[in-house]
Design an enzyme around this catalytic site. Structure first.
Site, PDB file in Angstrom:
ATOM      1  N   SER A   1       0.818  -1.213   0.000  1.00  0.00           N
ATOM      2  CA  SER A   1       0.000   0.000   0.000  1.00  0.00           C
ATOM      3  C   SER A   1       0.852   1.264   0.000  1.00  0.00           C
ATOM      4  CB  SER A   1      -0.912   0.028   1.225  1.00  0.00           C
ATOM      5  OG  SER A   1      -1.692  -1.144   1.284  1.00  0.00           O
TER       6      SER A   1
HETATM    7  N1  SAH Z   1      -0.283  -5.385   3.961  1.00  0.00           N
HETATM    8  C1  SAH Z   1       0.502  -5.660   2.770  1.00  0.00           C
HETATM    9  C2  SAH Z   1      -0.187  -5.274   1.494  1.00  0.00           C
HETATM   10  C3  SAH Z   1      -1.349  -6.041   1.268  1.00  0.00           C
HETATM   11  S1  SAH Z   1      -1.945  -6.304  -0.349  1.00  0.00           S
HETATM   12  C4  SAH Z   1       1.859  -4.997   2.821  1.00  0.00           C
HETATM   13  O1  SAH Z   1       2.142  -4.248   3.777  1.00  0.00           O
HETATM   14  O2  SAH Z   1       2.644  -5.260   1.915  1.00  0.00           O
HETATM   15  C5  SAH Z   1      -3.226  -7.398   0.153  1.00  0.00           C
HETATM   16  C6  SAH Z   1      -2.758  -8.764   0.515  1.00  0.00           C
HETATM   17  O3  SAH Z   1      -3.889  -9.468   0.999  1.00  0.00           O
HETATM   18  C7  SAH Z   1      -2.245  -9.560  -0.682  1.00  0.00           C
HETATM   19  O4  SAH Z   1      -0.972 -10.061  -0.403  1.00  0.00           O
HETATM   20  C8  SAH Z   1      -3.275 -10.674  -0.830  1.00  0.00           C
HETATM   21  O5  SAH Z   1      -2.735 -11.887  -1.309  1.00  0.00           O
HETATM   22  C9  SAH Z   1      -3.788 -10.803   0.595  1.00  0.00           C
HETATM   23  N2  SAH Z   1      -5.113 -11.420   0.744  1.00  0.00           N
HETATM   24  C10 SAH Z   1      -6.214 -11.276  -0.041  1.00  0.00           C
HETATM   25  N3  SAH Z   1      -7.241 -12.006   0.442  1.00  0.00           N
HETATM   26  C11 SAH Z   1      -6.784 -12.640   1.568  1.00  0.00           C
HETATM   27  C12 SAH Z   1      -7.363 -13.543   2.507  1.00  0.00           C
HETATM   28  N4  SAH Z   1      -8.621 -13.991   2.382  1.00  0.00           N
HETATM   29  N5  SAH Z   1      -6.598 -13.966   3.533  1.00  0.00           N
HETATM   30  C13 SAH Z   1      -5.318 -13.551   3.679  1.00  0.00           C
HETATM   31  N6  SAH Z   1      -4.706 -12.722   2.811  1.00  0.00           N
HETATM   32  C14 SAH Z   1      -5.430 -12.241   1.770  1.00  0.00           C
END
Ligand code: SAH
Length: 229
Positions: free
Chosen positions: A80
């Site tokens: 993000s």
């Molecule tokens: N917080 C992260 C950015 C997140 S992007 C950082 O600091 O880099 C969103 C992330 O959520 C992605 O890696 C995606 O694979 C994950 N995601 C999406 N749905 C999910 C779920 N049901 N459970 C766990 N992770 C999930």
């Protein structure tokens, strides 16, 4: 004369940045993108100054790590925008004794920012490759207070619940009931809610007893919250 001044400034910069070539960029990021936009939560600002964001992005994006935007981390996912990480961190009002759950580990950056402030961070990732690389990164950075799990975050982390706060970093269509259940009474959850890639809002959820209040805070665009088939 100009040359001497320039050399002196360069030396001072190198001296003050130690062996971190991105320190000045990180300080600039915190000042212009975060503080100047009104985030004044002291611990969040300190954590954003400390965590070396360039270590959480793919090598080819290192020089862009402190820019005012999200960046690709592979598998169609993103780290993000710095402002959004700070905004979500400040929104849950994290305290040193808190236990926080994050859904969507991605690069591990948001988890690291939280880990600088709170006692324990639990973070869940659904993409196995991202889980593995984040685990390695978090271990190499010696964060002892971050626990990672490869799973569908919809169900939370029951064995370690309840949590003082929950941070969801992928956009869901509704608040997953298991997450609400695993939040402490009086706890806060921040979660992007809306349609994939379209209208989404960061929603702050506050639990009180069996009830909860929601407040829409900011229009955002997150990658979708996916489910295991
Ligand atoms: N917080 C992260 C950015 C997140 S992007 C950082 O600091 O880099 C969103 C992330 O959520 C992605 O890696 C995606 O694979 C994950 N995601 C999406 N749905 C999910 C779920 N049901 N459970 C766990 N992770 C999930």
């Amino acid at each position: 004369m100009l040359k001497i001044i320039f050399t002196t400034i360069t030396c001072l910069c190198i001296f003050f940045s130690g062996n971190d070539p991105y320190l000045l960029k990180r300080q600039g990021m915190v000042k212009t993108q975060i503080e100047n936009r009104g985030i004044d939560h002291e611990e969040t600002l300190k954590a954003m100054l400390k965590v070396e964001r360039h270590l959480f992005v793919p090598e080819k994006f290192k020089d862009d790590a402190y820019n005012d935007n999200p960046l690709p981390i592979g598998f169609g996912q993103t780290i993000s925008q710095p402002y959004i990480v700070a905004y979500m961190t400040a929104a849950i009002n994290p305290k040193t004794n808190h236990k926080v759950l994050e859904i969507g580990t991605g690069s591990g950056y948001q988890a690291a920012v939280l880990a600088e402030i709170v006692k324990e961070v639990y973070t869940i990732e659904i993409v196995e490759e991202l889980f593995s690389s984040a685990k390695k990164r978090i271990e190499s950075l010696r964060y002892k207070n971050i626990k990672l799990k490869y799973a569908d975050g919809y169900y939370g982390w029951k064995e370690s619940a309840p949590f003082d706060a929950i941070v969801v970093t992928a956009a869901a269509e509704h608040i997953p009931p298991p997450l609400l259940e695993q939040l402490k009474d009086g706890g806060k959850m921040i979660i992007p809610i809306g349609t994939p890639f379209l209208n989404q809002n960061l929603v702050l959820v506050e639990k009180s007893g069996k009830d909860f209040k929601t407040k829409s805070l900011l229009p955002v665009r997150f990658v979708p919250f996916t489910r295991k088939k």
